[in-house]
Design an enzyme around this catalytic site. Sequence first.
Site, PDB file in Angstrom:
ATOM      1  N   LYS A 163      53.825  35.919  45.471  1.00 28.17           N
ATOM      2  CA  LYS A 163      54.953  36.705  44.787  1.00 28.17           C
ATOM      3  C   LYS A 163      56.337  36.288  45.214  1.00 28.17           C
ATOM      4  O   LYS A 163      56.285  35.438  46.381  1.00 28.17           O
ATOM      5  CB  LYS A 163      54.634  38.144  45.501  1.00 28.17           C
ATOM      6  CG  LYS A 163      53.516  38.939  44.739  1.00 28.17           C
ATOM      7  CD  LYS A 163      53.397  40.350  45.032  1.00 28.17           C
ATOM      8  CE  LYS A 163      52.393  41.081  44.219  1.00 28.17           C
ATOM      9  NZ  LYS A 163      52.304  42.392  44.419  1.00 28.17           N
TER      10      LYS A 163
ATOM     11  N   ARG B  86      44.047  40.400  48.034  1.00 29.70           N
ATOM     12  CA  ARG B  86      44.178  40.098  46.614  1.00 29.70           C
ATOM     13  C   ARG B  86      44.656  38.774  46.255  1.00 29.70           C
ATOM     14  O   ARG B  86      45.985  38.763  46.377  1.00 29.70           O
ATOM     15  CB  ARG B  86      44.569  41.407  45.660  1.00 29.70           C
ATOM     16  CG  ARG B  86      44.575  41.229  44.358  1.00 29.70           C
ATOM     17  CD  ARG B  86      45.230  42.465  43.626  1.00 29.70           C
ATOM     18  NE  ARG B  86      45.122  42.249  41.993  1.00 29.70           N
ATOM     19  CZ  ARG B  86      46.095  41.758  41.621  1.00 29.70           C
ATOM     20  NH1 ARG B  86      47.019  41.058  41.832  1.00 29.70           N
ATOM     21  NH2 ARG B  86      45.848  41.685  39.997  1.00 29.70           N
TER      22      ARG B  86
END
Length: 275
Positions: free
Chosen positions: A221, A255
């Site tokens: 991210k 995740r």
Amino acid sequence: MTINCRGKLIDFKIPKVMGILNITPDSFFERSRYDTLDKVLSQTEKMLEEGAAFIDIGGHSTRPNASPVSEEEELRRVIPAIEEIIRRFPDALISIDTFRAKVARESVFAGAVMINDVMGGNLDEEMFETTAGLNVPYVLMHSRGTPENMNQLTNYDDLVMDILDDLQQKVYQLRQLGQKDIILDLGFGFAKTTDQNFHLLNRLEAFNIMGLPMLVGVSRKSMIWRKLEISHMDALNGTTVMNTISLMKGANILRVHEVREAIEAVKLVEWTKSL
């Protein structure tokens, strides 16, 4: 701390890894996009062999500024993939990454055993009642707004307390509807600035007060690559560092796009804690 996935108890004494499988043309990490069933099956097999406990399938990108996809198109993408994965790998535990109640319901009917709602019920008023009725674990993520406007909704009176309050209210609503297994996701990158993401990670332990398993999704991210001034394509090492910090602070599920590296982080952290 356990959850029940259609009769299979998942124990979080040792953290688990969830592999990301995007059946979309526009997810932010190009290598996580799989546009044919052969590619879907090949990647699923790879992630399962590397140790993934869950396969998280998504048919609608929820990255900031993502273009909307119709419900029909989302279903067309995910249902055949779920059915084929279950046919080839009947023991696979599939999570459906969606904010739509109908997609969640049809995916569970097709074989998914978990619902991962990145919008926390905000975009479909039927989601909470639907998931409670399906009797599968529900990942409740904190977010605000929509993928199109979430970047403008980052003002908080107190970041940690505001998120904690929001999650507690929604957990109460879900419990009232009969939802049994709930997993928390603080929503890194969703309606949060880069600095807010790091502050939230630093305070991860504050959410242990809720007594629920916690999923952390920071893989590649922008909070990583922007701070390091690199591309998201070069953010695997930074992802592993952030995953390791998350594990040390109590994360129960990671995740990730790359399963093997996450599994290695889990093993090393667990070995360290056992000494």
